[in-house]
Design a protein around this motif. Structure first.
Motif, short mmCIF file in Angstrom:
data_model
loop_
_atom_site.label_atom_id
_atom_site.label_comp_id
_atom_site.label_asym_id
_atom_site.label_seq_id
_atom_site.Cartn_x
_atom_site.Cartn_y
_atom_site.Cartn_z
N ILE A 45 0.84 -1.20 0.00
CA ILE A 45 0.00 0.00 0.00
C ILE A 45 0.88 1.26 0.00
CG2 ILE A 45 -1.62 1.35 1.41
CD1 ILE A 45 -2.91 -1.40 2.16
N GLU A 46 1.97 1.21 0.76
CA GLU A 46 2.92 2.34 0.73
C GLU A 46 3.48 2.53 -0.66
OE1 GLU A 46 5.92 1.61 3.66
OE2 GLU A 46 4.49 1.60 5.31
N ARG A 47 3.83 1.45 -1.31
CA ARG A 47 4.37 1.53 -2.68
C ARG A 47 3.32 2.07 -3.64
NH1 ARG A 47 9.05 -2.05 -4.23
NH2 ARG A 47 10.30 -1.90 -2.36
N MET A 48 2.05 1.69 -3.42
CA MET A 48 0.98 2.17 -4.30
C MET A 48 0.91 3.70 -4.26
SD MET A 48 -1.92 -0.65 -3.37
CE MET A 48 -3.21 -0.06 -4.43
N ALA A 49 1.12 4.27 -3.08
CA ALA A 49 1.06 5.72 -2.95
C ALA A 49 2.23 6.39 -3.67
CB ALA A 49 1.07 6.10 -1.47
N GLN A 50 3.37 5.70 -3.75
CA GLN A 50 4.55 6.26 -4.37
C GLN A 50 4.59 6.05 -5.88
OE1 GLN A 50 7.66 4.25 -2.29
NE2 GLN A 50 7.30 5.34 -0.37
N ASP A 51 4.03 4.96 -6.34
CA ASP A 51 4.13 4.59 -7.76
C ASP A 51 2.74 4.24 -8.29
OD1 ASP A 51 4.91 3.80 -10.26
OD2 ASP A 51 6.00 2.00 -9.60
N ARG A 52 1.99 5.27 -8.60
CA ARG A 52 0.59 5.07 -9.01
C ARG A 52 0.44 4.36 -10.37
NH1 ARG A 52 -2.90 7.65 -5.67
NH2 ARG A 52 -1.98 9.17 -4.25
N GLU A 53 1.49 4.35 -11.15
CA GLU A 53 1.41 3.68 -12.45
C GLU A 53 1.34 2.16 -12.32
OE1 GLU A 53 4.47 4.98 -15.08
OE2 GLU A 53 3.97 7.10 -14.82
N GLN A 54 1.74 1.66 -11.17
CA GLN A 54 1.77 0.20 -10.95
C GLN A 54 0.67 -0.29 -10.00
OE1 GLN A 54 3.79 -1.84 -12.62
NE2 GLN A 54 4.53 -0.05 -13.71
N ARG A 108 -2.26 -1.62 -10.45
CA ARG A 108 -2.81 -2.93 -10.79
C ARG A 108 -1.88 -4.05 -10.30
NH1 ARG A 108 -6.36 -5.05 -15.17
NH2 ARG A 108 -6.77 -2.86 -15.51
N GLY A 109 -0.60 -3.90 -10.53
CA GLY A 109 0.35 -4.92 -10.09
C GLY A 109 0.39 -5.06 -8.58
N TYR A 110 0.38 -3.92 -7.88
CA TYR A 110 0.38 -3.98 -6.42
C TYR A 110 -0.90 -4.60 -5.88
CZ TYR A 110 4.51 -0.98 -6.60
OH TYR A 110 5.76 -0.48 -6.84
N LEU A 111 -2.03 -4.25 -6.48
CA LEU A 111 -3.29 -4.87 -6.06
C LEU A 111 -3.27 -6.38 -6.30
CD1 LEU A 111 -6.03 -2.34 -7.21
CD2 LEU A 111 -5.49 -3.06 -4.88
N ASN A 112 -2.73 -6.79 -7.44
CA ASN A 112 -2.63 -8.22 -7.72
C ASN A 112 -1.78 -8.92 -6.67
OD1 ASN A 112 -4.29 -8.23 -9.98
ND2 ASN A 112 -2.59 -7.89 -11.40
N LEU A 113 -0.68 -8.29 -6.27
CA LEU A 113 0.17 -8.88 -5.24
C LEU A 113 -0.54 -8.97 -3.90
CD1 LEU A 113 3.61 -7.26 -6.11
CD2 LEU A 113 2.96 -9.66 -6.38
N ILE A 114 -1.33 -7.95 -3.57
CA ILE A 114 -2.10 -8.00 -2.33
C ILE A 114 -3.09 -9.16 -2.37
CG2 ILE A 114 -3.89 -6.79 -1.00
CD1 ILE A 114 -2.34 -4.18 -1.64
N PHE A 115 -3.76 -9.34 -3.51
CA PHE A 115 -4.72 -10.45 -3.64
C PHE A 115 -4.03 -11.81 -3.59
CE2 PHE A 115 -7.54 -7.24 -5.86
CZ PHE A 115 -8.35 -7.06 -4.75
N VAL A 116 -2.85 -11.92 -4.19
CA VAL A 116 -2.09 -13.17 -4.13
C VAL A 116 -1.73 -13.47 -2.68
CG1 VAL A 116 0.12 -14.24 -4.71
CG2 VAL A 116 -1.20 -13.10 -6.49
#
Length: 82
Positions: free
Chosen positions: A27-36, A38-46
């Motif tokens: 979630i911290e990375r999502m705030a820093q790198d908004r272009e990714q 979808r990838g961060y959400l996929n990792l959270i779901f995994v």
């Protein structure tokens, strides 16, 4: 007659902790790198799915202990792990 404590529940709780820590970092990375996002959400779901696999493995282990030793370990107090 009770048998020795089983490490099943502490391991499951450790897996829960790891999943929460990984989710927070993602979630911290999502705030820093908004272009990714979808990838961060996929990792959270995994991570959530893997944590759920751990829950199922714990349930299976609890049932196996009950079948083999007639001991219900589902609600035993959790001993500190090192």
């Amino acid at each position: 007659m009770k048998t020795a404590p089983r490490p099943v529940v502490p391991r499951d709780e450790r897996l829960d902790e790891l999943n929460h820590a990984a989710s927070r970092k993602l979630i911290e990375r999502m705030a820093q790198d908004r272009e990714q996002l979808r990838g961060y959400l996929n990792l959270i779901f995994v991570g959530r799915c893997l944590e759920r696999v751990g829950d199922h493995a714990t349930n299976i282990a609890e049932e196996a202990v009950y079948a083999a030793a007639a001991e219900d370990i589902r609600h035993q107090p959790v001993a500190a792990t090192t």
